[in-house]
Design a protein around this motif. Sequence first.
Motif, PDB file in Angstrom:
ATOM      1  N   THR A  14       0.860  -1.194   0.000  1.00 20.53           N
ATOM      2  CA  THR A  14       0.000   0.000   0.000  1.00 20.53           C
ATOM      3  C   THR A  14       0.889   1.234   0.000  1.00 20.53           C
ATOM      4  N   ALA A  93       2.836   0.658   3.420  1.00 20.49           N
ATOM      5  CA  ALA A  93       3.560   1.925   3.437  1.00 20.49           C
ATOM      6  C   ALA A  93       2.635   3.130   3.325  1.00 20.49           C
ATOM      7  N   ALA A  94       1.340   2.901   3.135  1.00 22.68           N
ATOM      8  CA  ALA A  94       0.424   4.026   2.968  1.00 22.68           C
ATOM      9  C   ALA A  94       0.270   4.818   4.260  1.00 22.68           C
ATOM     10  N   PHE A 145       4.790   0.388   8.653  1.00 25.99           N
ATOM     11  CA  PHE A 145       5.655   1.555   8.754  1.00 25.99           C
ATOM     12  C   PHE A 145       5.255   2.347   9.994  1.00 25.99           C
ATOM     13  N   ARG A 162       1.376  -4.171  19.112  1.00 26.55           N
ATOM     14  CA  ARG A 162      -0.051  -3.867  19.148  1.00 26.55           C
ATOM     15  C   ARG A 162      -0.749  -4.277  17.867  1.00 26.55           C
ATOM     16  N   LYS A 163      -0.084  -4.050  16.738  1.00 28.96           N
ATOM     17  CA  LYS A 163      -0.735  -4.332  15.454  1.00 28.96           C
ATOM     18  C   LYS A 163      -0.575  -5.787  15.038  1.00 28.96           C
TER      19      LYS A 163
HETATM   20  O1  C5P Z   1      -0.727   3.756  13.828  1.00 29.02           O
HETATM   21  P1  C5P Z   1       0.040   4.316  12.699  1.00 29.02           P
HETATM   22  O2  C5P Z   1      -0.819   5.070  11.700  1.00 29.02           O
HETATM   23  O3  C5P Z   1       1.256   5.092  13.083  1.00 29.02           O
HETATM   24  O4  C5P Z   1       0.589   3.025  11.936  1.00 29.02           O
HETATM   25  C1  C5P Z   1       1.307   3.132  10.750  1.00 29.02           C
HETATM   26  C2  C5P Z   1       1.242   1.830  10.015  1.00 29.02           C
HETATM   27  O5  C5P Z   1      -0.079   1.304  10.014  1.00 29.02           O
HETATM   28  C3  C5P Z   1       1.608   1.985   8.562  1.00 29.02           C
HETATM   29  O6  C5P Z   1       2.156   0.765   8.112  1.00 29.02           O
HETATM   30  C4  C5P Z   1       0.254   2.250   7.926  1.00 29.02           C
HETATM   31  O7  C5P Z   1       0.244   1.907   6.542  1.00 29.02           O
HETATM   32  C5  C5P Z   1      -0.648   1.347   8.722  1.00 29.02           C
HETATM   33  N1  C5P Z   1      -2.024   1.833   8.876  1.00 29.02           N
HETATM   34  C6  C5P Z   1      -3.055   1.189   8.218  1.00 29.02           C
HETATM   35  N2  C5P Z   1      -4.356   1.604   8.403  1.00 29.02           N
HETATM   36  C7  C5P Z   1      -4.622   2.640   9.219  1.00 29.02           C
HETATM   37  C8  C5P Z   1      -3.578   3.311   9.891  1.00 29.02           C
HETATM   38  C9  C5P Z   1      -2.296   2.881   9.688  1.00 29.02           C
HETATM   39  O8  C5P Z   1      -2.791   0.245   7.464  1.00 29.02           O
HETATM   40  N3  C5P Z   1      -5.889   3.029   9.374  1.00 29.02           N
END
Ligand code: C5P
Length: 228
Positions: A14, A93-94, A145, A162-163
């Motif tokens: 992404t 990476a989005a 990221f 966490r993720k």
């Molecule tokens: O929590 P944070 O936005 O800092 O996390 C960044 C990471 O999570 C990145 O890899 C981003 O692409 C992903 N992300 C995502 N969906 C979201 C928020 C962040 O995939 N709603």
Amino acid sequence: GGDGPLKGRHVLVTSGPTHEPIDPVRYIANRSSGKQGHAIAAAAAQAGARVTLVSGPVNLPDPFGVEVCRVESAREMLAAVEAALPADVAIFAAAVADWRAAREASEKMKKDGGALPTLALTENPDILATIAQRVEGRPGLVIGFAAETQNVVAYAQAKRARKGCDWIVANDVSAQSGIPGGVMGGDSNEVRLITEAGVEAWPPASKSEVAARLIARIIAATGPEETR
Ligand code: C5P
């Protein structure tokens, strides 16, 4: 997919910002250029992978040999990512908007001289966490990221846990990062790779060099095709 060490693998990337609609002419956005994500997609294709790039609105050409799926909002991005699975490696990476307007107006909001409008927000889905925590069909390697302005490593390590992702590519996007002109929108980046084993500090480099190094690291971690 082509020839190379990632031949036969599907890599999902992404990239870019998301645009979250307020009304037909207005949206919430951020400063992501998509340069790092697009460079990663290009490097994966060059290494022989079949690559799906799910991109928010950017001013960049489609990387060579990559299937590009263009989206606007976070919810569209999640749907496109889920439609692109299964993948062997997924790299998020989005810069996904954390919030969107709780209600999207179907007509342009009018300045009528009365009370100022208020913008109520609601949380967007976390695409990385959703995919990393899938029980079925989770990509073998999930990479997120983390753009931070302080306590980069500690925050990124907490984010990895966490993720539920395997690796975090962490960078300092503060004005003090040492990257002239800044990381957001710029052509260079200085990152740390956070894995289960620890923290690797990578030297400052162009976004395409960072992409090549990340792809080399993925190849090293996942082994050549014959061993799969
Ligand atoms: O929590 P944070 O936005 O800092 O996390 C960044 C990471 O999570 C990145 O890899 C981003 O692409 C992903 N992300 C995502 N969906 C979201 C928020 C962040 O995939 N709603």
